[in-house]
Design a protein around this motif. Structure first.
Motif, mmCIF file in Angstrom:
data_model
loop_
_atom_site.group_PDB
_atom_site.id
_atom_site.type_symbol
_atom_site.label_atom_id
_atom_site.label_comp_id
_atom_site.label_asym_id
_atom_site.label_seq_id
_atom_site.Cartn_x
_atom_site.Cartn_y
_atom_site.Cartn_z
ATOM 1 N N GLU A 35 -18.993 23.134 9.556
ATOM 2 C CA GLU A 35 -18.916 23.859 8.293
ATOM 3 C C GLU A 35 -17.485 23.777 7.768
ATOM 4 O OE1 GLU A 35 -20.162 28.268 6.651
ATOM 5 O OE2 GLU A 35 -19.413 28.059 8.702
ATOM 6 N N PRO A 36 -17.269 23.416 6.499
ATOM 7 C CA PRO A 36 -15.905 23.357 5.943
ATOM 8 C C PRO A 36 -15.207 24.698 6.115
ATOM 9 C CG PRO A 36 -17.488 22.372 4.423
ATOM 10 C CD PRO A 36 -18.285 23.016 5.512
ATOM 11 N N GLY A 37 -13.999 24.666 6.656
ATOM 12 C CA GLY A 37 -13.232 25.894 6.860
ATOM 13 C C GLY A 37 -13.837 26.814 7.887
ATOM 14 N N PHE A 38 -14.570 26.242 8.839
ATOM 15 C CA PHE A 38 -15.309 27.073 9.806
ATOM 16 C C PHE A 38 -14.383 28.019 10.573
ATOM 17 C CE2 PHE A 38 -16.761 27.773 14.167
ATOM 18 C CZ PHE A 38 -17.951 28.426 13.923
ATOM 19 N N GLU A 39 -13.264 27.483 11.088
ATOM 20 C CA GLU A 39 -12.404 28.317 11.932
ATOM 21 C C GLU A 39 -11.815 29.478 11.134
ATOM 22 O OE1 GLU A 39 -9.090 27.841 15.447
ATOM 23 O OE2 GLU A 39 -10.075 26.095 14.592
ATOM 24 N N GLU A 40 -11.385 29.201 9.907
ATOM 25 C CA GLU A 40 -10.831 30.269 9.070
ATOM 26 C C GLU A 40 -11.882 31.353 8.799
ATOM 27 O OE1 GLU A 40 -10.674 27.073 8.456
ATOM 28 O OE2 GLU A 40 -8.528 26.586 8.564
ATOM 29 N N LYS A 41 -13.126 30.912 8.509
ATOM 30 C CA LYS A 41 -14.205 31.870 8.239
ATOM 31 C C LYS A 41 -14.540 32.678 9.490
ATOM 32 C CE LYS A 41 -16.268 29.061 4.572
ATOM 33 N NZ LYS A 41 -17.370 28.158 4.192
ATOM 34 N N ALA A 42 -14.485 32.011 10.661
ATOM 35 C CA ALA A 42 -14.768 32.712 11.916
ATOM 36 C C ALA A 42 -13.700 33.770 12.185
ATOM 37 C CB ALA A 42 -14.839 31.715 13.070
ATOM 38 N N LEU A 43 -12.431 33.432 11.945
ATOM 39 C CA LEU A 43 -11.348 34.385 12.179
ATOM 40 C C LEU A 43 -11.446 35.576 11.229
ATOM 41 C CD1 LEU A 43 -8.425 31.868 12.810
ATOM 42 C CD2 LEU A 43 -9.517 33.373 14.498
ATOM 43 N N GLU A 44 -11.891 35.333 10.005
ATOM 44 C CA GLU A 44 -12.119 36.432 9.063
ATOM 45 C C GLU A 44 -13.243 37.343 9.571
ATOM 46 O OE1 GLU A 44 -10.610 37.540 6.211
ATOM 47 O OE2 GLU A 44 -9.050 36.136 6.894
ATOM 48 N N ALA A 45 -14.289 36.701 10.150
ATOM 49 C CA ALA A 45 -15.418 37.472 10.689
ATOM 50 C C ALA A 45 -14.982 38.314 11.884
ATOM 51 C CB ALA A 45 -16.546 36.534 11.088
ATOM 52 N N VAL A 46 -14.043 37.789 12.692
ATOM 53 C CA VAL A 46 -13.536 38.538 13.851
ATOM 54 C C VAL A 46 -12.926 39.864 13.390
ATOM 55 C CG1 VAL A 46 -11.803 38.578 15.696
ATOM 56 C CG2 VAL A 46 -13.146 36.511 15.311
ATOM 57 N N LYS A 47 -12.189 39.840 12.280
ATOM 58 C CA LYS A 47 -11.529 41.053 11.773
ATOM 59 C C LYS A 47 -12.542 42.149 11.437
ATOM 60 C CE LYS A 47 -7.717 38.410 9.742
ATOM 61 N NZ LYS A 47 -7.107 37.953 8.450
ATOM 62 N N LYS A 48 -13.756 41.724 11.054
ATOM 63 C CA LYS A 48 -14.784 42.692 10.668
ATOM 64 C C LYS A 48 -15.335 43.458 11.872
ATOM 65 C CE LYS A 48 -16.146 39.802 6.750
ATOM 66 N NZ LYS A 48 -17.200 38.941 6.169
#
Length: 400
Positions: free
Chosen positions: A174-187
């Motif tokens: 997925e494009p930008g997967f790691e960045e999106k995953a790290l954002e999800a971690v914050k939630k």
């Protein structure tokens, strides 16, 4: 994370016999009240060995579904459908075939076994070689968590897992997967986010499976996450890929091996089977004429139950007291073979009686069966279409 889901199918070979009931259907009946279950008629699979004579498939399909219903599969608890009515199975099979190494198919143990055992048939076809891949598509398209199988089918499930893993590795970018995953971690909140990071490190650096399971359980309980964020975090746990296809687990089932009338495995091809809805007179005649211990030529000759096919049926159907009566009476010639067979006859007929009753309404009104299958196909297809949307998007085939 996707819900626990069980998927299993059978090739339509016509009416089912008691071996099918004890080997598989009893497990299906138990599971349908415990988890979401999808049970399908594998009509395309029937063509892998009977492509030259498909005339029996339609009748066999309806006969088999009636037998499932008669045995106790409940359409209000389980989804019953026909494989070919959900064309997404074929689409996923095609797409998986693009990236599945040929050697994976050739090494499936049952491939060479069947080639040898069915030497009278021309099985040098792609359909036969590729049937484990179609089997994988049948399961992966529903993101099934478990597949009920016997020991001999475990290699097939392992191959499904490898295919899912390979697909996720190739296409879960997925494009930008790691960045999106790290954002999800914050939630997750600071405390859970810290624990998630620690468990991810433990799993990725040390291969700690317990850490992986703990992290998965935590994500399951995280109400603050959307489905897509939860899915990203499951993928991020194991690497940096989005999980598109779920790796199913083999659910080893207790398969009571019901012997046939001659002591061999019960099979229509051996002519030693009792069908689920056989009439009473035929069942009685079949069991009464079963071969017994060859040593008992006359009524007064003692016998040995372990050499007798009838005793194998007692092992399945009779309580301990009856089995003790058989062993004692046979070895002392205190009972004759006809006497020995009667409790088996009574037990089989008692088992079949509710099946006959449940089947009758569908025999009287076949439209009831058609309606059950139509509803099941609609339910299955909606689930299959959800998976295929993700698969097409991952493979660049969405064109939106």
């Amino acid at each position: 994370m996707y819900p626990d889901r069980v998927v299993s199918g059978m090739r339509p070979t016509g009416t089912m016999h008691l071996g099918h009931y004890h080997g598989a259907l009893k497990n299906w009946i138990r599971m349908q009240s415990e988890q979401q279950c999808l049970f399908f008629v594998a009509d395309w699979h029937a063509l892998t060995t009977h492509y030259d004579d498909p005339s029996i498939i339609e009748k066999s399909t309806w006969d088999m579904v009636i037998d499932w219903l008669a045995a106790g599969i409940d359409p209000s608890q389980a989804t019953i459908f026909v494989q070919s009515r959900v064309p997404e199975h074929a689409e996923l099979h095609l797409l998986l075939s693009m990236a599945t190494p040929l050697g994976w198919l050739e090494r499936v143990p049952t491939y060479k076994d069947q080639i040898e055992n069915l030497a009278n048939r021309d099985l040098a076809t792609y359909g036969f070689l590729g049937y484990p891949l179609l089997q994988a598509a049948d399961v992966l398209i529903y993101r099934a968590s478990q597949v009920p199988v016997g020991e001999d089918q475990v290699p097939h499930i392992e191959m499904m897992r490898e295919i899912a893993r390979r697909f996720n590795h190739l296409y879960g970018k997925e494009p930008g997967f790691e960045e999106k995953a790290l954002e999800a971690v914050k939630k997750l909140g600071s405390k859970r986010a810290k624990l998630y990071a620690e468990l991810r490190t433990e799993y990725q650096q040390d291969g700690n499976e317990a850490a992986l399971e703990q992290a998965r359980a935590m994500l399951d309980d995280a109400a603050s996450l959307s489905m897509i964020d939860r899915e990203r975090l499951f993928g991020y746990l194991e690497g940096s890929r989005k999980l598109i296809l779920v790796e199913p687990q083999a659910k080893l089932t207790e398969a009571s091996r019901l012997p046939g009338l001659d002591g061999r495995k019960m099979s229509k091809s051996y002519g030693n089977a009792i069908s689920l809805r056989e009439d009473k007179e035929t069942v009685t005649k079949k069991i009464r004429t079963m071969p017994t211990d060859p040593a008992r030529v006359r009524r007064t000759d003692p016998g040995e139950p372990t050499r007798c096919p009838v005793y194998q049926l007692h092992e399945v159907y009779s309580p301990e007291a009856t089995k003790e009566w058989v062993v004692k009476g046979c070895r002392s010639a205190g009972i004759g073979c006809i006497e020995c067979k009667q409790p088996v006859i009574d037990a089989v007929l008692a088992e079949q009686e509710p099946m006959q009753e449940r089947a009758q309404q569908y025999l009287d009104d076949p439209s009831l069966v058609r309606a059950i299958v139509a509803d099941g196909c609609e339910t299955a297809r909606k689930l299959a279409q959800e998976t295929m949307r993700d698969v097409r998007e991952a493979m660049g085939l969405q064109y939106t």
